[in-house]
Every structure is written in structure tokens, then in C-alpha cells.
Design a protein around this motif. Structure first.
Motif, PDB file in Angstrom:
ATOM      1  N   MET A   7       4.302   2.048  -3.626  1.00 37.59           N
ATOM      2  CA  MET A   7       4.364   0.957  -4.614  1.00 37.59           C
ATOM      3  C   MET A   7       5.810   0.669  -5.006  1.00 37.59           C
ATOM      4  O   MET A   7       6.160  -0.465  -5.316  1.00 37.59           O
ATOM      5  N   VAL A   8       6.628   1.702  -5.010  1.00 35.75           N
ATOM      6  CA  VAL A   8       8.047   1.498  -5.285  1.00 35.75           C
ATOM      7  C   VAL A   8       8.643   0.610  -4.192  1.00 35.75           C
ATOM      8  O   VAL A   8       9.419  -0.311  -4.452  1.00 35.75           O
ATOM      9  N   ALA A   9       8.223   0.864  -2.946  1.00 32.53           N
ATOM     10  CA  ALA A   9       8.763   0.105  -1.817  1.00 32.53           C
ATOM     11  C   ALA A   9       8.191  -1.303  -1.728  1.00 32.53           C
ATOM     12  O   ALA A   9       8.928  -2.273  -1.558  1.00 32.53           O
ATOM     13  N   LEU A  10       6.870  -1.435  -1.839  1.00 30.55           N
ATOM     14  CA  LEU A  10       6.211  -2.702  -1.487  1.00 30.55           C
ATOM     15  C   LEU A  10       5.497  -3.386  -2.643  1.00 30.55           C
ATOM     16  O   LEU A  10       4.942  -4.466  -2.460  1.00 30.55           O
ATOM     17  N   GLY A  11       5.473  -2.784  -3.803  1.00 29.78           N
ATOM     18  CA  GLY A  11       4.741  -3.374  -4.916  1.00 29.78           C
ATOM     19  C   GLY A  11       3.255  -3.418  -4.630  1.00 29.78           C
ATOM     20  O   GLY A  11       2.720  -2.540  -3.943  1.00 29.78           O
ATOM     21  N   LYS A  12       2.598  -4.471  -5.131  1.00 29.97           N
ATOM     22  CA  LYS A  12       1.147  -4.548  -4.976  1.00 29.97           C
ATOM     23  C   LYS A  12       0.733  -5.665  -4.021  1.00 29.97           C
ATOM     24  O   LYS A  12      -0.433  -6.039  -3.949  1.00 29.97           O
ATOM     25  N   GLY A  28       9.310   9.061   0.207  1.00 31.26           N
ATOM     26  CA  GLY A  28       8.079   9.838   0.028  1.00 31.26           C
ATOM     27  C   GLY A  28       6.885   9.331   0.826  1.00 31.26           C
ATOM     28  O   GLY A  28       6.063  10.127   1.281  1.00 31.26           O
ATOM     29  N   SER A  29       6.796   8.027   1.018  1.00 34.16           N
ATOM     30  CA  SER A  29       5.667   7.487   1.802  1.00 34.16           C
ATOM     31  C   SER A  29       5.832   7.827   3.272  1.00 34.16           C
ATOM     32  O   SER A  29       4.847   8.030   3.994  1.00 34.16           O
ATOM     33  N   ILE A  30       7.101   7.889   3.711  1.00 28.62           N
ATOM     34  CA  ILE A  30       7.364   8.159   5.125  1.00 28.62           C
ATOM     35  C   ILE A  30       7.093   9.630   5.453  1.00 28.62           C
ATOM     36  O   ILE A  30       6.443   9.944   6.452  1.00 28.62           O
ATOM     37  N   ILE A  42      -2.599   2.564   0.887  1.00 28.81           N
ATOM     38  CA  ILE A  42      -3.161   1.485   0.066  1.00 28.81           C
ATOM     39  C   ILE A  42      -3.092   1.790  -1.435  1.00 28.81           C
ATOM     40  O   ILE A  42      -3.833   1.195  -2.225  1.00 28.81           O
ATOM     41  N   ALA A  43      -2.172   2.696  -1.817  1.00 27.24           N
ATOM     42  CA  ALA A  43      -2.076   3.068  -3.244  1.00 27.24           C
ATOM     43  C   ALA A  43      -1.812   1.855  -4.136  1.00 27.24           C
ATOM     44  O   ALA A  43      -2.282   1.797  -5.268  1.00 27.24           O
ATOM     45  N   GLY A  44      -1.069   0.867  -3.623  1.00 24.50           N
ATOM     46  CA  GLY A  44      -0.710  -0.290  -4.443  1.00 24.50           C
ATOM     47  C   GLY A  44      -1.702  -1.434  -4.386  1.00 24.50           C
ATOM     48  O   GLY A  44      -1.660  -2.329  -5.230  1.00 24.50           O
ATOM     49  N   THR A  45      -2.577  -1.439  -3.398  1.00 25.31           N
ATOM     50  CA  THR A  45      -3.410  -2.625  -3.167  1.00 25.31           C
ATOM     51  C   THR A  45      -4.900  -2.415  -3.427  1.00 25.31           C
ATOM     52  O   THR A  45      -5.647  -3.388  -3.515  1.00 25.31           O
ATOM     53  N   ALA A  46      -5.329  -1.162  -3.542  1.00 26.10           N
ATOM     54  CA  ALA A  46      -6.776  -0.898  -3.600  1.00 26.10           C
ATOM     55  C   ALA A  46      -7.314  -0.779  -5.015  1.00 26.10           C
ATOM     56  O   ALA A  46      -8.507  -0.963  -5.240  1.00 26.10           O
ATOM     57  N   MET A  47      -6.460  -0.459  -5.954  1.00 26.66           N
ATOM     58  CA  MET A  47      -6.932  -0.235  -7.319  1.00 26.66           C
ATOM     59  C   MET A  47      -5.935  -0.757  -8.329  1.00 26.66           C
ATOM     60  O   MET A  47      -4.812  -1.115  -7.972  1.00 26.66           O
ATOM     61  N   SER A  48      -6.387  -0.796  -9.599  1.00 22.72           N
ATOM     62  CA  SER A  48      -5.537  -1.331 -10.659  1.00 22.72           C
ATOM     63  C   SER A  48      -4.995  -2.691 -10.218  1.00 22.72           C
ATOM     64  O   SER A  48      -3.816  -2.988 -10.338  1.00 22.72           O
ATOM     65  N   SER A  49      -5.927  -3.513  -9.718  1.00 26.11           N
ATOM     66  CA  SER A  49      -5.555  -4.728  -9.009  1.00 26.11           C
ATOM     67  C   SER A  49      -5.006  -5.802  -9.935  1.00 26.11           C
ATOM     68  O   SER A  49      -5.468  -5.956 -11.055  1.00 26.11           O
TER      69      SER A  49
END
Ligand code: BES
Ligand code: MN
Ligand code: ZN
Length: 508
Positions: A388-393, A449-451, A472-479
């Protein structure tokens, strides 16, 4: 919860009452159906448009109440901008937007007239529109009291009155035919969202497995592996994560053989199913920990996808494997510094018990390859905060050892609007997870960390297996609110992977 609003298709002239929805392009340029209604109401619609300065821009609308000369209680004129350049995603989002406009309109029926100023719409465009409308109709109201309290927080989905949506178009049979597979997708996404939204007191590993078992009805073969079976298989990494919980771990194996014996080796989908992630002994801070009820979104997507593939009878051989555990601190929990042995035989030094998803996936990925020799493996996981730090949501991260598979997934992402952005793998990154005492350690230090998480997973992928990992930490929840979803869980990945299968893995 499954939308109670029935959706059907009818001709332009079929009987109708309640709310009418018609469209105008930028200008405003009214479609044929809108012009017809304008005539019948003796110009009330264009008058209302003028008064409000409506110009047909995408997202704008006019609401005409109690119009004269027609049966409708209201007419909503919706701007589409420039539909001649619409992609499938644009039609999907327009359907969602219109469904949003219908909520709270106090009418049992809504009649949507789908045409353009130039003429008829393609059946596929109508099917995407209808899919968007149905997806936006989703609500998770299970735990709301039936009678809303005074001053309770009402929202757009409090539209108990809307019972049916009728999509009127030139060729309703063609539209209905094109929409048939989308009904399966609606059900798959709904199932995934329901699982993600469900709180962890209700949905633990056993309960999740129980929900997956219901796919038997759709023709999916289900096997639930419990504690004894997992021990026997040697899934020491997955079991280590679950050992601190009172609730035993499970792995569910789902098989859909839609291509039969001739279809050959299956494509495998593997999901992280941490039904709650406290972090374990490396406990997470209190703020926001409630979100970790959604740490099973990867598994939810896999179950939703299998449901969709089976329901639309996709001509594909697919297996879905989900690792279900609860990550809790207790006297039985694993400790930082512990060394455990994965099913592959590799030893893992557990530096941080909060890096648990990769341990669960390590055993599931290995099992998938050993048991099924799949032609490709795609895993999904709410794996790292760092993505999420890298790509946001906006984008999920994709990591892959295979350019063709990665390109196919990225293309499916563009088609469906479930977007992916590729991040790198490589030997220098792999070095970050070398351990002094074991074969590998479960964290890779401060940066990337994601890598390093993806590198860890790759240690459990056999040479020659095409593999992709979706973070999918940024896209699957807390939408974030979108045109097609207003609930906390998005169901991300179901439409994406269904599209991947449709484009590349189905027998024709
Ligand atoms: N489930 C989390 C990742 C996560 C965080 C998903 C926030 C969604 C929202 C995962 O198990 C985790 O805790 N990852 C750690 C890894 C770290 C300990 C190396 C993280 O991202 O901080
Ligand atoms: Mn964690
Ligand atoms: Zn987690």
C-alpha cells in the motif's frame, strides 16, 4: 448479502411503471428513448434539463418528479458523456452509478432504457452495464437490526422498496444471453465480499471451510484437510502460524473439472486465509487491528472464483487451495526465533510472527504443485502493508517468474478494472531472506517489504512452474467507495481471474 433486486431484460416498448431511467450524451444529446419520454411528457424532461443546467456530462443527472402523460412516478435522465468511446469498464461503472441513483427512490420497479443517440447498444455493453448495476446493489446488512433506530445511520442501501430492475433494450434476448455468465460472476463476487466482511468471531478457519463446502452444490469437488491430515502432509509452516489459536487450522482443496480429462493439467489458485491476524507474539498495535478480519481476502477470492467458474460452467480445469488459520498470541503460540520445517523440507527461521501469510502460503503452494502439477499457479494474499505504501489502493502488486503469465494477468486487470502493477523479483532481493540458522527467514529487513515477501514465496515455487503472486492488501478490503462497490470488502480478484481464465485457459 445477495442483492434481492431481480434483474431482467425486456424490449423498449414492454409495459413499465415506477422509475424510468433514460440517458443523454454530452450536449445534452438525448437518446431515442429519452426523446420519446420527452415527447410523451410534452417537453417536461428537456425543460427540467434546462432548468438544472444539465449538459449530459458523465456523472450528471436530472430527476423529474410526477411527470405528466406517463405511468412513471419519476424519470431520471443520466448523463453518459461520450459513450462512443466507452470500454467495458466504463459500461460496468455506469451500471453501478445508475444503481446508486436508484437507492432510496421509494419505488418497487426501475426501468432502464439502454440506447444511445446513434441507436442500439452491443449486447456485451449491456451485459457489463447490468453487471455493474448488480454489483453496486450489494450490501452487508446481516448485523443491522431489522427496524432502523431513530437517528440510526441510514445510507444509500436502505432501499427495501426496490424489488426489480428491468433493462429495456432493442434485443433483450441477446442481452440476456450475454449477461448469463455475469450472473455467476455476481454470485462469486458476492460470496467473496460476504466472507471478507464477516467478523472473525463468526468466521474462523472451520467456519470458512464450512462456507467453502457449500460449493459442492455448484459441482465443485471439495476436500477439507484438518489438523491430522496437515500434520501428516508435513505442513509445519502453516501449522506453526495456527498453533497459538484455540481454533484448529484447515486447508480446503476445491476442484472444478470443466474441461474434463482432455483439458489436461489444471490452473491452480491459492489464497491466504488468515481469518484474523493479531500478529501473534509479534503483536500488532491496537489501532486498526480490526481490519485484520479481512486477512483472508485472498482465500475469499479463490472461493468466489471457483463458485463463479462452476456456476457458469467454464470449460477449464481449475483447483482452488486456501490455507485457513488464525494468528493469535498465547502460551502455545510460535515465538520469534523459532525454526520450523515446511512441507517442502525447507527450514524457516521465524523472525517475526506477524509475517505469517507467507508461511501459510509456502505450504499451500508446495501442496498445489506436488498434488496437481498445475500448468500455472496464481496466488492471492493480503500479504504486506508495504504494497500500500508503494501502490496505494488503486493497483494490486503482481510478482511473477513468467512474463507471459504476468502480461496476461495485467491485461485481464485492464479489461476488468481490477488493476495490477508489476514489481520486481531478483537474486539480490532473494539474498535479503537468507538466514544464519535455517534455509530461509520470514522477514527481509526494512526496505522493499513486499518484494522480500514475494521472494519468500518464490522459494516454494518449483523450477519451471509459471507462477504469479498478487499482493491485494490495498485493494481487497477497507475499500474506497467506487461505482460498483460501497461495502468494506471489494471481492477483488474474482472478476480479474475469471477474465484470465476466459481469455486463456478455457477449451473452446
Ligand atoms: N496481514 C498483514 C498485511 C496487511 C497489513 C494487510 C495491513 C492489510 C493491511 C501481514 O500479515 C503482515 O502483518 N505483514 C507485515 C510483514 C512484516 C512483519 C514483515 C507488514 O506488512 O507489516
Ligand atoms: Mn501479519
Ligand atoms: Zn496477515
Amino acid at each position: 448479502m445477495t442483492d434481492q433486486t431481480a434483474l431482467s431484460f425486456a424490449s423498449m416498448s414492454a409495459p413499465a411503471d415506477g422509475v424510468a431511467v433514460v440517458f443523454a450524451e454530452e450536449g445534452p444529446k438525448l437518446t431515442q428513448a429519452a426523446q420519446d419520454l420527452d415527447k410523451k411528457t410534452k417537453g417536461q424532461l428537456t425543460k427540467a434539463a434546462q432548468i438544472t443546467g444539465f449538459n449530459g456530462k458523465k456523472g450528471s443527472s436530472v430527476d423529474l418528479l410526477a411527470p405528466q402523460g406517463v405511468k412513471f412516478s419519476r424519470i431520471v435522465l443520466v448523463g453518459t458523456g461520450k459513450p462512443s468511446s466507452f470500454t467495458q469498464e466504463d459500461w460496468l461503472n455506469l451500471g453501478g452509478t445508475v444503481r446508486g441513483l436508484l437507492s432510496g427512490r421509494e419505488s418497487a420497479a426501475a426501468h432502464l432504457y439502454l440506447d444511445t443517440a446513434k441507436g442500439d447498444l452491443a449486447a456485451d455493453d449491456i451485459a457489463s452495464f447490468a453487471l455493474g448495476a448488480q454489483l453496486r446493489g450489494y450490501t452487508f446488512k446481516k448485523y443491522k437490526s431489522k427496524t432502523p433506530k431513530k437517528n440510526g445511520n441510514a445510507d444509500e442501501t436502505d432501499d427495501k422498496t426496490l424489488k426489480k430492475i428491468v433493462v429495456h433494450c432493442a434485443d433483450p434476448r441477446a442481452a440476456s444471453h450475454a449477461f448469463a455468465p455475469n450472473r455467476a460472476i455476481v454470485d462469486g463476487v458476492t460470496l467473496a465480499r460476504d466472507l471478507v466482511n464477516e467478523p472473525a468471531n463468526v468466521l474462523g478457519p472451520a467456519e470458512f471451510a464450512g462456507r467453502a463446502k457449500a460449493l459442492t452444490k455448484a459441482g465443485v469437488k471439495i476436500e477439507v484437510l484438518g489438523d491430522a491430515a496437515l500434520k501428516k502432509l508435513g505442513m509445519g509452516a502453516l501449522l506453526a502460524v495456527g498453533q497459538g489459536s484455540e481454533r484448529p487450522s484447515h486447508v480446503v482443496v476445491m476442484q472444478w473439472k470443466g474441461a474434463g480429462a482432455k483439458g489436461g493439467a489444471p490452473i491452480a489458485f491459492v489464497g491466504k486465509g488468515v481469518t484474523f491476524d493479531t500478529g501473534g507474539i509479534s503483536l500488532k498495535p491496537a489501532a486498526g487491528m480490526e481490519d485484520m478480519k479481512g486477512d483472508m481476502a485472498g482465500a475469499a477470492c479463490v472461493v468466489g472464483l471457483m463458485q463463479a467458474l462452476a456456476e457458469r460452467k467454464a470449460k477449464v480445469n481449475a483447483v482452488g487451495i486456501v490455507g485457513l488459520v488464525e494468528n493469535m498470541p498465547s502460551g502455545k503460540a510460535q515465538r520469534p526465533g523459532d525454526v520450523v520445517t515446511a512441507m517442502s523440507g525447507s527450514t524457516i527461521e521465524v523472525l517475526n510472527t506477524d509475517a505469517e501469510g507467507r508461511m501459510v502460503l509456502a505450504d499451500c503452494l508446495w501442496y498445489a504443485q506436488e498434488k496437481f502439477k498445475p500448468k500455472a499457479v496464481v496466488n492471492l494474499a493480503t500479504l504486506t502493508g508495504a504494497v500500500m505504501v508503494a501502490l496505494g489502493k488503486e493497483h494490486a502488486g503482481i510478482f511473477s517468474n513468467n512474463d507471459e503469465l504476468a502480461d496476461r494477468l495485467i491485461a485481464a486487470g485492464k479489461e476488468t478494472g481490477e488493476k495490477l502493477w508489476r514489481l520486481p523479483l531478483g537474486p539480490k532481493y532473494d539474498k535479503m531472506i537468507d538466514s544464519k540458522v535455517a534455509d530461509v527467514k520470514n522477514t527481509g529487513g526494512k526496505w522493499g517489504g513486499s518484494i522480500s515477501a514475494a521472494q519468500f514465496l518464490q522459494r516454494f515455487i518449483k523450477e519451471g512452474t509459471p507462477w504469479a503472486h498478487l499482493d491485494i492488501a490495498g485493494t481487497a478490503m477497507s475499500s474506497v467507495d467506487s461505482d460498483i462497490n460501497r461495502s468494506w470488502g471489494s471481492g477483488f480478484g474474482v472478476r480479474l481471474l475469471d477474465q484470465l481464465v476466459k481469455d486463456h485457459y478455457e477449451r473452446r
